[in-house]
Design a protein around this motif. Structure first.
Motif, mmCIF file in Angstrom:
data_model
loop_
_atom_site.group_PDB
_atom_site.id
_atom_site.type_symbol
_atom_site.label_atom_id
_atom_site.label_comp_id
_atom_site.label_asym_id
_atom_site.label_seq_id
_atom_site.Cartn_x
_atom_site.Cartn_y
_atom_site.Cartn_z
ATOM 1 N N THR A 10 0.872 -1.169 0.000
ATOM 2 C CA THR A 10 0.000 0.000 0.000
ATOM 3 C C THR A 10 0.903 1.212 0.000
ATOM 4 O O THR A 10 1.827 1.300 0.818
ATOM 5 N N MET A 11 0.653 2.126 -0.898
ATOM 6 C CA MET A 11 1.430 3.364 -0.901
ATOM 7 C C MET A 11 0.911 4.246 0.233
ATOM 8 O O MET A 11 -0.295 4.377 0.426
ATOM 9 N N VAL A 12 1.855 4.823 0.982
ATOM 10 C CA VAL A 12 1.515 5.698 2.099
ATOM 11 C C VAL A 12 2.185 7.044 1.862
ATOM 12 O O VAL A 12 3.390 7.108 1.577
ATOM 13 N N PHE A 13 1.400 8.112 1.979
ATOM 14 C CA PHE A 13 1.899 9.479 1.829
ATOM 15 C C PHE A 13 2.127 10.046 3.222
ATOM 16 O O PHE A 13 1.209 10.092 4.033
ATOM 17 N N VAL A 14 3.381 10.438 3.516
ATOM 18 C CA VAL A 14 3.703 11.062 4.795
ATOM 19 C C VAL A 14 4.090 12.512 4.546
ATOM 20 O O VAL A 14 4.697 12.836 3.527
ATOM 21 N N PHE A 31 9.903 -0.106 10.138
ATOM 22 C CA PHE A 31 8.782 -0.872 9.594
ATOM 23 C C PHE A 31 9.101 -1.415 8.210
ATOM 24 O O PHE A 31 8.265 -2.054 7.584
ATOM 25 N N ASP A 32 10.318 -1.131 7.705
ATOM 26 C CA ASP A 32 10.792 -1.621 6.415
ATOM 27 C C ASP A 32 9.881 -1.188 5.264
ATOM 28 O O ASP A 32 9.425 -2.002 4.473
ATOM 29 N N CYS A 33 9.641 0.118 5.220
ATOM 30 C CA CYS A 33 8.829 0.696 4.147
ATOM 31 C C CYS A 33 9.758 1.416 3.179
ATOM 32 O O CYS A 33 10.278 2.484 3.505
ATOM 33 N N PRO A 34 9.974 0.873 1.998
ATOM 34 C CA PRO A 34 10.872 1.516 1.042
ATOM 35 C C PRO A 34 10.340 2.869 0.556
ATOM 36 O O PRO A 34 9.144 3.027 0.313
ATOM 37 N N PHE A 35 11.261 3.813 0.417
ATOM 38 C CA PHE A 35 10.958 5.136 -0.127
ATOM 39 C C PHE A 35 10.591 4.986 -1.592
ATOM 40 O O PHE A 35 11.272 4.309 -2.352
ATOM 41 N N ALA A 36 9.486 5.616 -2.006
ATOM 42 C CA ALA A 36 9.040 5.512 -3.393
ATOM 43 C C ALA A 36 9.105 6.846 -4.129
ATOM 44 O O ALA A 36 8.858 6.889 -5.320
ATOM 45 N N GLY A 37 9.415 7.934 -3.422
ATOM 46 C CA GLY A 37 9.563 9.221 -4.079
ATOM 47 C C GLY A 37 8.891 10.358 -3.338
ATOM 48 O O GLY A 37 8.050 10.148 -2.468
ATOM 49 N N ALA A 38 9.283 11.564 -3.704
ATOM 50 C CA ALA A 38 8.640 12.763 -3.175
ATOM 51 C C ALA A 38 7.337 12.968 -3.944
ATOM 52 O O ALA A 38 7.225 12.591 -5.115
ATOM 53 N N ALA A 39 6.350 13.547 -3.280
ATOM 54 C CA ALA A 39 5.052 13.740 -3.905
ATOM 55 C C ALA A 39 4.348 14.944 -3.294
ATOM 56 O O ALA A 39 4.751 15.446 -2.240
ATOM 57 N N THR A 40 3.299 15.367 -3.968
ATOM 58 C CA THR A 40 2.479 16.484 -3.525
ATOM 59 C C THR A 40 1.020 16.088 -3.694
ATOM 60 O O THR A 40 0.673 15.385 -4.659
ATOM 61 N N GLY A 71 5.127 16.051 0.495
ATOM 62 C CA GLY A 71 5.446 14.935 1.373
ATOM 63 C C GLY A 71 6.240 13.874 0.628
ATOM 64 O O GLY A 71 6.871 14.156 -0.402
ATOM 65 N N GLU A 72 6.182 12.673 1.139
ATOM 66 C CA GLU A 72 6.932 11.550 0.574
ATOM 67 C C GLU A 72 6.042 10.317 0.517
ATOM 68 O O GLU A 72 5.152 10.139 1.357
ATOM 69 N N LEU A 73 6.320 9.455 -0.451
ATOM 70 C CA LEU A 73 5.603 8.192 -0.622
ATOM 71 C C LEU A 73 6.470 7.032 -0.164
ATOM 72 O O LEU A 73 7.667 6.988 -0.459
ATOM 73 N N TYR A 74 5.840 6.099 0.515
ATOM 74 C CA TYR A 74 6.501 4.872 0.949
ATOM 75 C C TYR A 74 5.601 3.698 0.614
ATOM 76 O O TYR A 74 4.377 3.835 0.559
ATOM 77 N N SER A 75 6.201 2.559 0.411
ATOM 78 C CA SER A 75 5.489 1.327 0.128
ATOM 79 C C SER A 75 5.419 0.522 1.421
ATOM 80 O O SER A 75 6.460 0.224 2.018
ATOM 81 N N ALA A 76 4.205 0.196 1.858
ATOM 82 C CA ALA A 76 4.044 -0.488 3.145
ATOM 83 C C ALA A 76 3.351 -1.831 2.969
ATOM 84 O O ALA A 76 2.313 -1.923 2.310
#
Length: 176
Positions: A10-14, A31-40, A71-76
């Motif tokens: 699940t992509m998570v926006f922080v 939590f081992d959530c890889p960074f997927a990129g900066a986002a708005t 913010g930033e996107l992470y894959s969880a």
């Protein structure tokens, strides 16, 4: 904990203390959530700073309010998402996880993600107490994070942040 696979991720926006270089990022990394990129955010939302310099994302309360929030996107993975829900106090009514559309920075690619919003039970009151549109920000910065009080420095108790939000809402806003 395993890294999220493409099928179950699940992509998570922080947008606040979980971003890289910010106070709670080590917890996100654990939590081992890889960074997927900066986002708005694709649509305006309201980002305000509450008690303890904690950021709160809110749906824009009025048609003229809100900003595009960085913010930033992470894959969880599902287990990482459960850990994030616990960290964000969804079970205590502090935050609620909602679907949001974000745009990956430097592209026009829209991504559906989950984000933690202030719980609807107090979101509008928090927005008003913070100063409404005048208090909205587009980005939680290191300056904000410099005033952040981690859970260890807050009032004790399981619902410490929620108690602080209630106390904050019960006080009058400062005079300008």
């Amino acid at each position: 904990m395993e890294a999220a696979s493409a099928e179950t991720a699940t992509m998570v926006f922080v947008y606040g203390t979980l971003k890289r270089g910010f106070p709670n990022h080590p917890r996100l990394a654990a939590f081992d959530c890889p960074f997927a990129g900066a986002a708005t955010t694709a649509a305006p939302a309201s980002l305000v700073i509450g008690p303890y310099s904690v950021p709160f994302l809110l749906p824009a309360p009025t048609p003229s309010s809100g900003r595009l929030v960085s913010g930033e996107l992470y894959s969880a993975s599902p287990s990482a998402l459960a850990d994030l829900d616990l960290l964000e106090g969804t079970h205590l009514g502090v935050y609620e996880r909602r679907r949001i559309t974000v745009v990956v920075d430097g592209t026009s690619k829209e991504v559906e993600a989950e984000a933690y919003f202030a719980n609807a039970s107090y979101a509008e009151a928090l927005w008003l107490r913070c100063g409404g549109e005048a208090a909205e920000i587009a980005e939680y910065t290191m300056e904000h994070a410099g005033r952040y009080v981690p859970p260890s420095g807050r009032s004790p108790g399981v619902s410490g942040l929620m108690d602080a939000v209630r106390a904050f809402l019960a006080t009058a806003p400062p005079e300008n």
